[in-house]
Each structure stands twice: as C-alpha cells, then as structure tokens.
Design an enzyme around this catalytic site. Structure first.
Site, PDB file in Angstrom:
ATOM      1  N   LYS A  53     -34.682 -26.106  13.324  1.00  0.00           N
ATOM      2  CA  LYS A  53     -35.599 -25.105  13.126  1.00  0.00           C
ATOM      3  C   LYS A  53     -35.546 -24.604  11.534  1.00  0.00           C
ATOM      4  O   LYS A  53     -36.647 -24.541  10.909  1.00  0.00           O
ATOM      5  CB  LYS A  53     -35.099 -23.783  13.891  1.00  0.00           C
ATOM      6  CG  LYS A  53     -35.572 -23.985  15.201  1.00  0.00           C
ATOM      7  CD  LYS A  53     -35.114 -23.035  16.251  1.00  0.00           C
ATOM      8  CE  LYS A  53     -35.630 -23.090  17.785  1.00  0.00           C
ATOM      9  NZ  LYS A  53     -34.859 -22.374  18.783  1.00  0.00           N
ATOM     10  N   GLN A  97     -30.849 -17.668  19.129  1.00  0.00           N
ATOM     11  CA  GLN A  97     -30.663 -18.762  19.859  1.00  0.00           C
ATOM     12  C   GLN A  97     -30.146 -18.472  21.333  1.00  0.00           C
ATOM     13  O   GLN A  97     -29.237 -17.857  21.063  1.00  0.00           O
ATOM     14  CB  GLN A  97     -30.015 -19.982  18.925  1.00  0.00           C
ATOM     15  CG  GLN A  97     -30.142 -21.392  19.640  1.00  0.00           C
ATOM     16  CD  GLN A  97     -31.669 -22.070  19.897  1.00  0.00           C
ATOM     17  OE1 GLN A  97     -32.575 -21.685  18.845  1.00  0.00           O
ATOM     18  NE2 GLN A  97     -31.850 -22.749  20.820  1.00  0.00           N
ATOM     19  N   ASP A 120     -40.422 -15.967  19.207  1.00  0.00           N
ATOM     20  CA  ASP A 120     -40.041 -16.665  20.502  1.00  0.00           C
ATOM     21  C   ASP A 120     -41.053 -16.461  21.475  1.00  0.00           C
ATOM     22  O   ASP A 120     -41.039 -17.165  22.337  1.00  0.00           O
ATOM     23  CB  ASP A 120     -38.592 -16.452  20.840  1.00  0.00           C
ATOM     24  CG  ASP A 120     -37.550 -17.732  20.870  1.00  0.00           C
ATOM     25  OD1 ASP A 120     -38.260 -18.384  20.533  1.00  0.00           O
ATOM     26  OD2 ASP A 120     -36.567 -17.361  20.514  1.00  0.00           O
TER      27      ASP A 120
HETATM   28  N1  GUN Z   1     -32.874 -22.065  23.987  1.00  0.00           N
HETATM   29  C1  GUN Z   1     -33.714 -23.106  24.535  1.00  0.00           C
HETATM   30  N2  GUN Z   1     -34.880 -22.943  24.097  1.00  0.00           N
HETATM   31  C2  GUN Z   1     -35.110 -21.944  23.508  1.00  0.00           C
HETATM   32  C3  GUN Z   1     -35.876 -21.367  22.442  1.00  0.00           C
HETATM   33  O1  GUN Z   1     -37.298 -21.792  22.673  1.00  0.00           O
HETATM   34  N3  GUN Z   1     -35.741 -20.261  21.736  1.00  0.00           N
HETATM   35  C4  GUN Z   1     -34.528 -19.705  21.738  1.00  0.00           C
HETATM   36  N4  GUN Z   1     -34.339 -18.681  21.106  1.00  0.00           N
HETATM   37  N5  GUN Z   1     -33.441 -20.177  22.508  1.00  0.00           N
HETATM   38  C5  GUN Z   1     -33.545 -21.229  23.145  1.00  0.00           C
END
Ligand code: GUN
Length: 284
Positions: A53, A97, A120
């Site tokens: 990211k 996350q 998100d």
């Molecule tokens: N863990 C697995 N997929 C995601 C996601 O798309 N966003 C976040 N914040 N955590 C995750």
C-alpha cells in the site's frame, strides 16, 4: 475454449498512472493526498499488504504515513491515534490493517474512523450508503472486481452473478455492488444446500471462500466469467486462489489468476478512494 486471463496487474498499473496524473495536475495549488496506514502487531501478511500500500502511494504521488502499534498495546491507544488522525488536516484517508489482535474490538475500531476518511469503506456510514445506492467509499476488493469487469468490457446488467462467501469485506459488499450494476445476485455460503448446483447457474462467479481450489471445473457453466478473490498460502509457500485455475480456465470465457488478478486491484481501489477523499476536501 481457453479463457481470456484478466491481467489485474496491468489494469492496476494503468489506473494508478491515471491517479498519479490527476494528482500531478492539481498538486501545484494544494498538498498531495495523505494516507495514514496503521498496523498493529507483527502479522507477516499484514506487513506485506502495508508495504504494498505504501509503494502504491509513492506511484500515485500520495504521502503515506505509517503508524505501528505493538501487539499488546491497549485498544485505547489505537482509538486515540485514530481520533488524532481524524482531526489531522494533512490526512485524507485512514486505513487500519486487519486483522487486529484478539483483545481489540474490530467493529469499535472501524466505527472510530471518521466516515470522510474511511477509504477502506468498512464504516457503518459507508455500508449504509452502499446499501442505499448512494455515493460512497465502496470496500476496495469488491470495487476492484467490478472495475476489472468494466475494464474488460464485460456486460454485467442482466447477468446471473453467484458469489461464494458472505464476509463483510468481500461477499456482502460484492453482492450490493453487483446488484447496483443490475446483475441478478445469489450469495452462497457454508450452509448453502447444493452449492455446486448454484454455482453452475452463474454467468459470473465471484469466489471468496478462503479455501484453495474449492471451485472446480464441474461447477462452472461453459463460457462463465470466473473471478477469484482467494489468497491461500500452500505448504510449499506458493500463493493460490479459491479456483482450480488450470481446469477452470478451459471452460470459462474469462478468468482472473492468483497472484496477479484481484489482489493488485484492491490496492488500486484504495488509491482511488483516497483520491476521492482528497478531491472532496479540496473541491475538485
Ligand atoms: N485485511 C485484509 N483485507 C483488508 C483490507 O482490504 N483492508 C484492511 N484494512 N485490512 C484488510
């Protein structure tokens, strides 16, 4: 027939360049988009995702800010960080996350993120807007699936879409997004009676189960479009999807690979949501 393989990596690269272009055209007058990325603990998969990211932010011309919190930190520490970032004028998007350590309440943490910065798309406000069909930050993985289908010029309207999996992150929002595109949607899960029979009726299959090779060739209608959201690590260290790719590709008309399919699109949609948050803030 052998399916066309949808190259999520290539589509992502193109879309990220477009995002970078949009930022470059505006950046002289305003600061760059800012994304706060919070990681709690030492989950190795989370570390990889967070690093990817941050890399995507660089490509798009965003500023990323990482906040690492220790595995045993109290939940209050995370909540107060989020509160601080909610009020920080330099931050357009906040991402925490997941998964979080078991002593933290994921829902409480997600609820703490300001809806304007919820890139998100997991907050109750974003979910409510998605259900109502209003403009919203859609969860990145299912939004990436729709984006891929559109990029390939695949007509969604009127198609029967069968989603396997009902998670809050993928299955449920995928159903809402596909409905918004006028698909007829069926959601299957572990209690579905004849799952294979349901999947066999699909024009578009979205597999989000989390079990390697779960979707086999006998479940696929000739010419169906197969989107594999699964990311499963095998004992030999290889990453594979929820679909038996080699066999299914001989029957489908389109298929996404793992890796290199939906995965890169998820991060690309995160960039797109962050760009939108920034554009809203600066009135573009
Ligand atoms: N863990 C697995 N997929 C995601 C996601 O798309 N966003 C976040 N914040 N955590 C995750």
């Amino acid at each position: 027939m052998s399916a066309k393989i949808i190259d999520g990596k290539k589509i992502s690269e193109e879309l990220r360049l477009k995002t970078a272009e949009a930022v470059k055209n505006r950046k002289d007058s305003v600061r760059a988009p800012g994304l706060a990325v919070i990681i709690v603990g030492n989950n190795p998969a989370s570390r990889i995702y967070v690093n990817n990211k941050k890399k995507a932010c660089e490509i798009c011309g965003f500023t990323s800010y990482e906040y690492a919190i220790s595995e045993d930190a109290p939940e209050a520490e995370l909540l107060s960080l989020i509160e601080r970032l909610n009020n920080d004028d330099g931050i357009d998007g906040i991402l925490c996350q997941l998964p979080l350590p078991s002593h933290m309440d994921e829902n409480k943490v997600i609820d703490a993120i300001s809806p304007e910065k919820d890139v998100d798309g997991f907050s109750p406000v974003s979910t409510g807007n998605l259900v109502a069909g209003k403009p919203c930050f859609a969860p990145c993985t299912p939004a990436g699936v729709v984006e891929m289908l559109k990029y390939e010029g695949i007509e969604i309207s009127g198609k029967h879409c069968v989603i396997v999996g009902r998670s809050n992150i993928v299955g449920k929002p995928a159903a809402l997004l596909m409905l918004q595109e006028n698909a007829t949607v069926t959601v299957c899960h572990s209690k579905t009676k004849d799952l294979a029979q349901e999947v066999r009726r699909a024009d578009i299959v979205i597999a989000a189960i989390g079990k390697a090779g779960f979707i086999t060739e006998d479940m696929i209608k000739e010419g169906a479009i197969v989107i594999d959201v699964g990311i499963n690590r095998l004992e030999n260290g290889k990453v594979t999807g929820d679909v038996d790719f080699e066999a299914v590709k001989e029957k489908a008309s389109y298929i996404t690979p793992v890796p290199g399919g939906v995965g890169p699109m998820t991060i690309t949609m995160l960039m797109k949501n962050t760009l939108t948050a920034w554009e809203r803030k600066f009135g573009c």
